[in-house]
Design a protein around this motif. Sequence first.
Motif, PDB file in Angstrom:
ATOM      1  N   CYS A  31       1.495   6.584  -6.929  1.00 40.87           N
ATOM      2  CA  CYS A  31       0.343   7.431  -7.277  1.00 40.87           C
ATOM      3  C   CYS A  31       0.654   8.903  -7.055  1.00 40.87           C
ATOM      4  O   CYS A  31       0.067   9.770  -7.704  1.00 40.87           O
ATOM      5  CB  CYS A  31      -0.885   7.025  -6.473  1.00 40.87           C
ATOM      6  N   GLY A  32       1.568   9.170  -6.144  1.00 38.22           N
ATOM      7  CA  GLY A  32       2.002  10.538  -5.882  1.00 38.22           C
ATOM      8  C   GLY A  32       3.001  11.048  -6.907  1.00 38.22           C
ATOM      9  O   GLY A  32       3.497  12.163  -6.794  1.00 38.22           O
ATOM     10  N   HIS A  71       6.297  -2.006  -8.775  1.00 40.20           N
ATOM     11  CA  HIS A  71       6.415  -0.692  -8.140  1.00 40.20           C
ATOM     12  C   HIS A  71       7.727   0.020  -8.464  1.00 40.20           C
ATOM     13  O   HIS A  71       7.857   1.208  -8.178  1.00 40.20           O
ATOM     14  CB  HIS A  71       6.281  -0.832  -6.623  1.00 40.20           C
ATOM     15  N   ARG A 116       0.977   4.134  -2.930  1.00 41.48           N
ATOM     16  CA  ARG A 116       0.725   5.562  -2.646  1.00 41.48           C
ATOM     17  C   ARG A 116       1.864   6.434  -3.179  1.00 41.48           C
ATOM     18  O   ARG A 116       1.623   7.511  -3.737  1.00 41.48           O
ATOM     19  CB  ARG A 116       0.542   5.791  -1.147  1.00 41.48           C
ATOM     20  N   LEU A 117       3.085   5.972  -2.995  1.00 41.06           N
ATOM     21  CA  LEU A 117       4.234   6.736  -3.492  1.00 41.06           C
ATOM     22  C   LEU A 117       4.183   6.862  -5.014  1.00 41.06           C
ATOM     23  O   LEU A 117       4.411   7.945  -5.563  1.00 41.06           O
ATOM     24  CB  LEU A 117       5.541   6.070  -3.060  1.00 41.06           C
ATOM     25  N   ALA A 124       0.834  -1.208   0.000  1.00 39.22           N
ATOM     26  CA  ALA A 124       0.000   0.000   0.000  1.00 39.22           C
ATOM     27  C   ALA A 124       0.866   1.254   0.000  1.00 39.22           C
ATOM     28  O   ALA A 124       0.559   2.226  -0.707  1.00 39.22           O
ATOM     29  CB  ALA A 124      -0.941  -0.003   1.200  1.00 39.22           C
ATOM     30  N   ALA A 125       1.937   1.248   0.769  1.00 41.23           N
ATOM     31  CA  ALA A 125       2.822   2.414   0.824  1.00 41.23           C
ATOM     32  C   ALA A 125       3.494   2.653  -0.527  1.00 41.23           C
ATOM     33  O   ALA A 125       3.566   3.800  -0.996  1.00 41.23           O
ATOM     34  CB  ALA A 125       3.876   2.226   1.916  1.00 41.23           C
TER      35      ALA A 125
END
Length: 75
Positions: A24-25, A54, A21-22, A17-18
């Motif tokens: 997606c940022g 990722h 998020r990174l 998940a982290a």
Amino acid sequence: LRQSLERDLRPFPGVLAALARLRCGGLKLGVLCDTDADGAELQCRLERMGLGRHFAVVVTSRDVGSAKPEAGAYA
């Protein structure tokens, strides 16, 4: 033994998940690892753990010809 260990490897809770998020940022993530494996081998290991997608780049000390504590891989 090594194959058994690698087969059972799982990311810690929250890691996927982290990383998502990174990404997606807008961050491009990479791995630099001090290992005897090459980047393609390490990429396969990351894929088996669900982590490979990722990372935009995976590089190892074997790929760059410089290992810890030499600064060459980090320059």
